[in-house]
Design a protein around this motif. Structure first.
Motif, PDB file in Angstrom:
ATOM      1  N   LYS A  28       0.859  -1.183   0.000  1.00 36.75           N
ATOM      2  CA  LYS A  28       0.000   0.000   0.000  1.00 36.75           C
ATOM      3  C   LYS A  28       0.896   1.233   0.000  1.00 36.75           C
ATOM      4  N   LEU A  29       0.733   2.069  -1.038  1.00 38.96           N
ATOM      5  CA  LEU A  29       1.568   3.256  -1.155  1.00 38.96           C
ATOM      6  C   LEU A  29       1.046   4.364  -0.238  1.00 38.96           C
ATOM      7  N   GLY A  30       1.920   5.271   0.111  1.00 43.05           N
ATOM      8  CA  GLY A  30       1.557   6.340   1.046  1.00 43.05           C
ATOM      9  C   GLY A  30       0.967   7.552   0.377  1.00 43.05           C
ATOM     10  N   HIS A  31       0.465   7.401  -0.835  1.00 45.54           N
ATOM     11  CA  HIS A  31      -0.122   8.538  -1.555  1.00 45.54           C
ATOM     12  C   HIS A  31      -1.193   8.030  -2.506  1.00 45.54           C
ATOM     13  N   GLY A  32      -2.080   8.925  -2.938  1.00 47.19           N
ATOM     14  CA  GLY A  32      -3.082   8.590  -3.922  1.00 47.19           C
ATOM     15  C   GLY A  32      -2.545   8.761  -5.325  1.00 47.19           C
ATOM     16  N   TRP A  33      -3.393   8.500  -6.315  1.00 47.56           N
ATOM     17  CA  TRP A  33      -2.956   8.630  -7.699  1.00 47.56           C
ATOM     18  C   TRP A  33      -4.173   8.788  -8.605  1.00 47.56           C
ATOM     19  N   ASN A  34      -4.152   9.823  -9.442  1.00 45.16           N
ATOM     20  CA  ASN A  34      -5.172   9.990 -10.480  1.00 45.16           C
ATOM     21  C   ASN A  34      -6.604   9.936  -9.914  1.00 45.16           C
ATOM     22  N   ASN A  35      -6.849  10.705  -8.836  1.00 44.69           N
ATOM     23  CA  ASN A  35      -8.150  10.811  -8.162  1.00 44.69           C
ATOM     24  C   ASN A  35      -8.509   9.601  -7.302  1.00 44.69           C
ATOM     25  N   TYR A  36      -7.630   8.625  -7.210  1.00 49.66           N
ATOM     26  CA  TYR A  36      -7.862   7.460  -6.347  1.00 49.66           C
ATOM     27  C   TYR A  36      -7.100   7.662  -5.029  1.00 49.66           C
ATOM     28  N   GLU A  37      -7.816   7.488  -3.911  1.00 51.73           N
ATOM     29  CA  GLU A  37      -7.193   7.751  -2.610  1.00 51.73           C
ATOM     30  C   GLU A  37      -6.232   6.645  -2.169  1.00 51.73           C
ATOM     31  N   THR A  38      -6.532   5.401  -2.548  1.00 50.21           N
ATOM     32  CA  THR A  38      -5.739   4.264  -2.092  1.00 50.21           C
ATOM     33  C   THR A  38      -5.103   3.557  -3.282  1.00 50.21           C
ATOM     34  N   LEU A  94      -3.033  -1.209  -8.469  1.00 46.78           N
ATOM     35  CA  LEU A  94      -4.470  -1.368  -8.237  1.00 46.78           C
ATOM     36  C   LEU A  94      -4.913  -0.183  -7.394  1.00 46.78           C
ATOM     37  N   CYS A  95      -5.918   0.560  -7.881  1.00 48.93           N
ATOM     38  CA  CYS A  95      -6.325   1.804  -7.222  1.00 48.93           C
ATOM     39  C   CYS A  95      -7.785   1.730  -6.789  1.00 48.93           C
ATOM     40  N   GLU A  96      -8.050   2.157  -5.555  1.00 46.46           N
ATOM     41  CA  GLU A  96      -9.403   2.168  -5.001  1.00 46.46           C
ATOM     42  C   GLU A  96      -9.802   3.594  -4.625  1.00 46.46           C
ATOM     43  N   SER A  97     -11.109   3.838  -4.639  1.00 43.29           N
ATOM     44  CA  SER A  97     -11.615   5.148  -4.257  1.00 43.29           C
ATOM     45  C   SER A  97     -12.921   4.991  -3.482  1.00 43.29           C
ATOM     46  N   ALA A  98     -13.184   5.967  -2.591  1.00 47.64           N
ATOM     47  CA  ALA A  98     -14.450   5.979  -1.872  1.00 47.64           C
ATOM     48  C   ALA A  98     -15.598   6.317  -2.813  1.00 47.64           C
ATOM     49  N   LYS A  99     -15.265   6.951  -3.943  1.00 49.14           N
ATOM     50  CA  LYS A  99     -16.287   7.285  -4.942  1.00 49.14           C
ATOM     51  C   LYS A  99     -16.567   6.047  -5.788  1.00 49.14           C
ATOM     52  N   GLU A 100     -17.755   5.502  -5.626  1.00 45.53           N
ATOM     53  CA  GLU A 100     -18.094   4.242  -6.278  1.00 45.53           C
ATOM     54  C   GLU A 100     -18.014   4.322  -7.796  1.00 45.53           C
ATOM     55  N   GLU A 101     -18.314   5.524  -8.350  1.00 47.53           N
ATOM     56  CA  GLU A 101     -18.321   5.655  -9.814  1.00 47.53           C
ATOM     57  C   GLU A 101     -16.928   5.494 -10.421  1.00 47.53           C
ATOM     58  N   LEU A 102     -15.866   5.706  -9.632  1.00 48.47           N
ATOM     59  CA  LEU A 102     -14.504   5.532 -10.142  1.00 48.47           C
ATOM     60  C   LEU A 102     -14.116   4.068 -10.251  1.00 48.47           C
ATOM     61  N   GLY A 103     -14.769   3.214  -9.463  1.00 48.86           N
ATOM     62  CA  GLY A 103     -14.475   1.794  -9.504  1.00 48.86           C
ATOM     63  C   GLY A 103     -13.071   1.472  -9.020  1.00 48.86           C
ATOM     64  N   ILE A 104     -12.575   0.325  -9.464  1.00 50.72           N
ATOM     65  CA  ILE A 104     -11.211  -0.115  -9.138  1.00 50.72           C
ATOM     66  C   ILE A 104     -10.404  -0.075 -10.430  1.00 50.72           C
ATOM     67  N   LEU A 105      -9.262   0.581 -10.391  1.00 48.14           N
ATOM     68  CA  LEU A 105      -8.456   0.761 -11.599  1.00 48.14           C
ATOM     69  C   LEU A 105      -7.238  -0.154 -11.578  1.00 48.14           C
ATOM     70  N   LEU A 106      -7.052  -0.865 -12.671  1.00 52.56           N
ATOM     71  CA  LEU A 106      -5.845  -1.670 -12.893  1.00 52.56           C
ATOM     72  C   LEU A 106      -4.996  -0.929 -13.908  1.00 52.56           C
TER      73      LEU A 106
END
Length: 457
Positions: free
Chosen positions: A128-138, A150-162
């Motif tokens: 787990k990186l210590g920063h977000g990326w491209n509007n993804y918090e995790t 692999l990027c996650e966001s609290a905003k459901e519309e962003l989904g999970i990005l690979l």
């Protein structure tokens, strides 16, 4: 036809490399078996890789090459064709060089599911990186610099990005080969899990220097081309100290804001700048990238998946796209453009007449290990050597006290675990096959013995 076009091309000053062929013996003999084994060794092709290309198990192909199973003419031809296709010395090859996919997210699907169900990489190996990326918090990363994201966001519309850059694609290929899979299987899983393609780059690697980017730029300036694109951009990067005349050229054809454009650049110069690899030793001289986004990426991925069983399908698909959007011509005064002939350099690149069949190449690399060794060799080794020469005992004491890189240790452990699991699986399959053969031979002997006893009675 090939000889005539070759003469014409050479007369115009275009160098056409001779196609490399392999003359296998016509009959299946001891010489044929030996030649196949020697060629596999020369080309650094593993038996597993050959089996994957043919669509059979490693054990099955091992038995075929060891003479434990009979080989029919159709299989003989398939083996020879696969070996030729896997030849690393071909002029051109294809690679997946960028992948971005968004998966719908909900309370039941998280990044761990993508890692373990689709990528088949244990989530414990991601950091787990210590920063977000491209509007993804995790953000989670597998590998060091250039790793799989692999990027996650609290905003459901962003989904999970690979997200996979070129280096991450090579790292993924390392994992795919260890688990005996291909990109086709990965794309199938992505589609089953409703993945939405956001970007897909297909690279055509030019190993022999067929393409001349500066020449293409001059043809564009001269209007000696036809294209569905309306714009192009030529970039020349320079360096005060370099090993070759001129500098790294990059040509963009098409708008970077559209869903498709081409990027053509001197890969050998890029490798020299990044890693100080001498230009003449570069494995790839030039690279022609088809960069696809959104609907174009999704459509291409769908078409590509249907090419798994069609040996020439992916080549036709890629060059069909290139040919649809761009062609370079030889200007002929007094003739309409539609009657101009194709530029010899471009004809050699685009036409199957001049080249061997092209395959989707996998170049699995343990990027994190390579990059760490490179960093040590170029950034640390001069200091280490000086300290070692001046104070050997002090240097050894510092090495003993030093801490290891926890992230790199986990990556190495994950790769070692996958290799161990694969070795265990291969051992089990080999022993199972051997056991089945012994049981079959025992059954045959027993049946024969019973028939002999029946005849006596």
């Amino acid at each position: 036809m090939y000889a005539e076009e070759r003469k014409e091309s050479e007369a115009m000053g275009v160098e056409i490399p001779v196609r490399e062929t392999i003359a296998f013996p016509k009959e299946i003999s001891a010489d044929w078996y030996q030649m196949v084994r020697n060629t596999l060794k020369e080309f650094h092709i593993s038996v597993s890789r050959l089996g994957m290309t043919l669509g059979v198990s490693r054990v099955h192909i091992t038995d075929l090459l060891n003479g434990k199973r009979s080989i029919k003419k159709e299989m003989k031809d398939s083996i020879e064709d696969a070996v030729i296709r896997l030849n690393p010395n071909h002029a051109l090859s294809l690679q997946i060089d960028y992948l971005r996919v968004r998966f719908p997210s909900d309370s039941e699907r998280i990044a761990m599911d993508i890692a373990e169900e689709i990528l088949e990489i244990p989530f414990s190996y991601f950091d787990k990186l210590g920063h977000g990326w491209n509007n993804y918090e995790t953000v989670y990363q597998y590998g060091l610099d250039g790793g799989i994201l692999l990027c996650e966001s609290a905003k459901e519309e962003l989904g999970i990005l690979l997200e996979m850059t070129g280096q991450a694609c090579r790292r993924m290929e390392n994992h795919l080969e260890l688990t005996e899979r291909t990109w086709y299987e990965l794309f199938r899983k992505i589609e089953r899990c409703n993945g939405v393609y956001k970007r897909l780059d297909i690279a055509v690697n030019d190993h022999h220097g067929i393409l001349d980017i500066h020449h293409m730029k001059l043809l564009l300036e001269d209007g000696s081309y036809v294209s569905r694109f309306r714009s192009y951009e030529f970039i020349r990067s320079g360096a005060i100290k370099r090993e070759k005349e001129g500098s790294g050229d990059t040509l963009y054809v098409g708008s970077k804001d559209s869903e498709i454009y081409f990027c053509i650049y001197e890969k050998d110069y890029e490798q020299f700048v990044k890693y100080q690899i001498p230009v003449e030793e570069a494995y790839i001289k030039n690279r022609f990238e088809i960069r696809l986004f959104e609907e174009r990426a999704a459509s291409f991925a769908k078409s590509m998946r249907s090419c798994q069983k069609d040996e020439d399908g992916l080549e036709r698909l890629c060059f069909g796209v290139i040919n649809h959007y761009l062609a370079f011509l030889v200007k002929e005064e007094g003739k309409e453009k539609r009657n101009w002939v194709m530029d010899p350099m471009w004809n050699h690149f685009i036409s199957q007449v001049h080249r061997d069949k092209i395959r989707l190449e996998m170049q699995p690399r343990e990027q994190s290990v390579e990059r760490s060794l490179y960093w040590v060799r170029h950034q640390c080794m001069p200091t280490i050597r000086s300290l070692h020469q001046k104070g050997k005992l002090l240097m050894e004491e510092e090495l003993e006290k030093g801490k290891t890189n926890a992230r790199l240790d986990r990556i190495l452990d994950s790769e070692e675990e996958i290799r161990w699991q694969k070795a265990a699986k291969n051992y089990y399959e080999e022993n199972l096959e051997e056991k089945l053969r012994e049981e079959m031979e025992g059954s045959k002997k027993m049946g024969k013995q019973r028939r002999v006893e029946g005849d006596r009675n």
